[in-house]
Every structure is written in C-alpha cells, then in structure tokens.
Design a protein around this motif. Structure first.
Motif, PDB file in Angstrom:
ATOM      1  N   ASN A  35      -6.916 -10.986   5.974  1.00 29.95           N
ATOM      2  CA  ASN A  35      -5.477 -10.816   5.754  1.00 29.95           C
ATOM      3  C   ASN A  35      -4.670 -11.086   7.027  1.00 29.95           C
ATOM      4  O   ASN A  35      -3.438 -11.056   7.011  1.00 29.95           O
ATOM      5  N   TYR A  49       0.784  -1.240   0.000  1.00 32.67           N
ATOM      6  CA  TYR A  49       0.000   0.000   0.000  1.00 32.67           C
ATOM      7  C   TYR A  49       0.814   1.288   0.000  1.00 32.67           C
ATOM      8  O   TYR A  49       0.721   2.092   0.912  1.00 32.67           O
ATOM      9  N   GLU A  88       0.839 -12.558   0.169  1.00 27.02           N
ATOM     10  CA  GLU A  88      -0.429 -12.331   0.880  1.00 27.02           C
ATOM     11  C   GLU A  88      -1.204 -13.628   1.082  1.00 27.02           C
ATOM     12  O   GLU A  88      -1.210 -14.488   0.208  1.00 27.02           O
ATOM     13  N   SER A 140      -5.273 -14.506   2.039  1.00 26.54           N
ATOM     14  CA  SER A 140      -6.594 -13.921   2.243  1.00 26.54           C
ATOM     15  C   SER A 140      -7.519 -15.065   2.668  1.00 26.54           C
ATOM     16  O   SER A 140      -8.004 -15.833   1.832  1.00 26.54           O
ATOM     17  N   GLY A 188     -14.908  -5.077   4.366  1.00 26.71           N
ATOM     18  CA  GLY A 188     -13.994  -5.455   3.276  1.00 26.71           C
ATOM     19  C   GLY A 188     -13.308  -6.785   3.429  1.00 26.71           C
ATOM     20  O   GLY A 188     -12.422  -7.123   2.650  1.00 26.71           O
ATOM     21  N   TYR A 192      -8.711 -13.159  -7.760  1.00 26.78           N
ATOM     22  CA  TYR A 192      -7.346 -12.739  -7.411  1.00 26.78           C
ATOM     23  C   TYR A 192      -6.383 -12.882  -8.601  1.00 26.78           C
ATOM     24  O   TYR A 192      -5.175 -12.719  -8.439  1.00 26.78           O
ATOM     25  N   TYR A 194     -13.805  -9.325  -9.020  1.00 24.44           N
ATOM     26  CA  TYR A 194     -13.622  -9.092  -7.573  1.00 24.44           C
ATOM     27  C   TYR A 194     -14.980  -8.738  -6.959  1.00 24.44           C
ATOM     28  O   TYR A 194     -15.358  -7.580  -6.846  1.00 24.44           O
TER      29      TYR A 194
HETATM   30  C1  AVI Z   1      -7.576  -5.742   1.544  1.00 22.73           C
HETATM   31  N1  AVI Z   1      -7.897  -7.175   1.389  1.00 22.73           N
HETATM   32  C2  AVI Z   1      -9.124  -7.507   2.117  1.00 22.73           C
HETATM   33  C3  AVI Z   1      -7.888  -7.649  -0.008  1.00 22.73           C
HETATM   34  C4  AVI Z   1      -8.237  -9.159  -0.064  1.00 22.73           C
HETATM   35  O1  AVI Z   1      -9.136  -9.516  -0.824  1.00 22.73           O
HETATM   36  O2  AVI Z   1      -7.628  -9.935   0.675  1.00 22.73           O
HETATM   37  C5  AVI Z   1      -6.539  -7.417  -0.653  1.00 22.73           C
HETATM   38  C6  AVI Z   1      -6.441  -7.954  -2.057  1.00 22.73           C
HETATM   39  N2  AVI Z   1      -5.450  -8.674  -2.511  1.00 22.73           N
HETATM   40  C7  AVI Z   1      -5.660  -8.977  -3.778  1.00 22.73           C
HETATM   41  N3  AVI Z   1      -6.825  -8.501  -4.134  1.00 22.73           N
HETATM   42  C8  AVI Z   1      -7.338  -7.845  -3.068  1.00 22.73           C
END
Ligand code: AVI
Length: 321
Positions: free
Chosen positions: A167, A41, A281, A283, A162, A207, A58
């Motif tokens: 995460n 970020y 990451e 999720s 959100g 994603y 998304y």
């Molecule tokens: C911020 N977070 C909730 C998003 C997620 O879906 O985990 C971050 C993200 N990473 C890739 N797309 C969105």
C-alpha cells in the motif's frame, strides 16, 4: 508492571495527526481525484477488512498463514529465543500470536498510530502471553521512531505481515524499509509478507469479490467522510472499481461517480463528472526478484524466503547489514 515481573509500559511519541479535512480537500481538488487509503479504517472499515481476509477470492491472508505454519519453526530456530519483536501496525490477529508462540521473545513492541486500538490489543496480548514484556508505542511508523529504553539491549525482529508494504508507493516503500533497518539496528531481523505479481484475473477477483465485501469496504470511505467531516456523498451514486495496472504492477481501487454530481464538505463543494474516477488505493505486487532488489537497496540481505506452491505470496526473512 503486570504479572510476576512481567512489564507493561506505554510510550506515546504523540504522532502528528494531520488535519483530515484539509487532507481530504487536497485530494479532491486534484485533477485526478484521490483519497488516502488510511481513511478506509474507521471501525466499520476495520471490520470489513477483517471480513475481506476470510473471502474465498482474497488469497493473501490464508496463504501467508499457511506459510507461517509451515516455516515458523525454522524461522524461530534461526532467530533464537529472547528477542524483541517490533510489529509495525498492532495486531490482535492470528499472525502475531503465532509468531510470539514460535519465537518466545522477551519483549513485544507493537507500534500503531491509533492509540486506543493499540492499547487495547496490547493489553489483551500481555494478558495472554505470561512472562512477555509488552511496550506499546503510539507513533507514525512511516516517520523516524525510537524504541522504548527497556528493549535497548535486546536483539530485534521487525514484523510487517499482510503485504501492507504494497500500500506504499515504491519510493515510500524503500524509505519505510530503510527506517525499519535504522530501528532494528545492524544484524536485526525483519520478517515481512509480500504479495506476488500473478494472473491479473486472480488479482482483480481478490479485489472485486462476488459477495461485494470489497465494494462495501471501498464505499465505506464515503460513509466515513460523511460521518466525520459532515460530507454529503450519496454512496449509492458511486461504484466500486478494481483494476490491475500492468505498467505500475499494482491493483488500483477507485470509486466511479455514476452521474454528474456535486458533493459538499461543509462550505466546500466538489463536482464530479459522470464516469469520473476517485482513486482510493494502490496495492503493489512484487515478483520475488523485485522485492529482493528492494530489500538489498534498503540495506538488508535476505537470509531465506518462502513461496507457496502457486507462487502467490512470499514470506521473507531479512537481516539488516
Ligand atoms: C491492507 N492491505 C494490505 C490490503 C491490500 O490487499 O492491499 C487492503 C485491501 N484493499 C482491498 N482489499 C484489501
């Protein structure tokens, strides 16, 4: 003070900003290399995330907004007017605006680690919501936190939309929820949006979108490290990978090194094998039963939860015991 009796006051709890260089080096020195998702970020990363939320693949943002539109009147009815909304991660977004509109709270406390962004968005919201007291708090909300004294006597409503809870690793998610409970106090409300487990293909598409925006978002972490730490990642030699890990119940994002290569950050060198994965990451996705169990374990009871018609996303209204 701003406006006619409307208050605006900033509380800086001076969160400890970890040394980015040492944190990045620690992650890259592990046998399974990783970087914290917080490094996504920078300004460009935030713009790219905003673009992700608009993508056809998304679904979370769109689905959560529809749940808000459908159920905010009922939520507002249950909570009542005159509360203090504590938002974890400050937002200028549609979601907080809809919540403030629906609840008519007495005060709004956005909490964020990024001081300039927090102050700017808080000032805009204060200007747009006449009569609403706004008390931004600069703090790391994953740590213990105190609220401004001005809201001490108001009933509190935590807000964490959100599916950002996803995460966190599960143990951190439990700890975070317990901290929220401590901050909002007994009988405080907590409104949280959580993405559900579903067909892995749907998740993987969300994603790894067709337009390549998520790929750019993932690769931008390297651009960020090049700029801030003077690293020399060759971004074109990495590929975005997003895969659902069935066992862990999370989407995992990686950057795959397309060849054997060395990357330098200052004097420090890191080597990548061809095909080696750099984890960026997780999720996590929660079935409603799993999230309800987590909420119970963290000291909340669920007053009501709502899912969309496809059972893709959940909105939970919790109350601290
Ligand atoms: C911020 N977070 C909730 C998003 C997620 O879906 O985990 C971050 C993200 N990473 C890739 N797309 C969105």
């Amino acid at each position: 003070m701003s406006g006619a009796g409307q208050q605006f006051a900033f509380l800086d709890l001076q969160p400890e900003l970890n040394d980015m260089f040492s944190e990045v080096c620690t992650g890259l020195n592990q046998s399974a290399k990783s970087l914290s998702p917080k490094f996504f970020y920078d300004e460009r990363g935030s713009q790219l995330f905003e673009a992700i939320t608009q993508l056809p693949e998304y679904y979370p943002t769109r689905t959560e907004l529809a749940l808000f539109a459908a159920h905010l009147p009922e939520i507002a009815e249950r909570i009542g007017k005159g509360c203090c909304v504590v938002e974890y991660g400050s937002g200028s977004s549609l979601k907080i605006r809809q919540l403030l509109q629906a609840l008519s709270p007495a005060a709004y406390v956005p909490v964020d680690i990024s001081k300039d962004y927090l102050l700017n968005t808080a000032k805009v919201l204060s200007a747009d919501f006449t009569g609403l007291d706004v008390f931004p708090v600069c703090a790391d909300f994953t740590q213990n936190m105190v609220l401004p004294t001005q809201v001490a006597n108001l009933p509190r409503v935590g807000f964490f939309p959100g599916s950002s809870i996803g995460n966190f690793e599960p143990a951190q998610a439990l700890q975070f929820m317990q901290r929220v409970g401590a901050t909002i106090g007994p009988h405080g409300y907590f409104l949280i949006g959580v993405d559900c487990k579903k067909d892995p293909l749907v998740l993987e598409r969300a994603y790894a979108d067709g337009a390549g925006v998520t790929a750019e978002f993932n690769l931008n972490v390297l651009v960020h490290l090049n700029r801030v730490l003077g690293a020399n990642f060759r971004v074109e030699q990495f590929q975005h990978v997003a895969k659902y890990n069935e066992e862990q119940g999370c989407i995992q994002m990686f950057l795959r090194s397309e060849c054997a290569q060395q990357v330098n950050i200052g004097e420090t060198a890191f080597s990548f094998d061809a095909g080696e994965l750099l984890h960026t990451e997780n999720s996590y996705k929660y079935m409603p039963s799993e999230f309800l169990a987590l909420a119970e374990r963290s000291g909340f009871r669920c007053l009501k939860h709502w899912l969309d018609e496809r059972d893709y996303f959940g909105l939970y209204l919790l109350q601290a015991r």
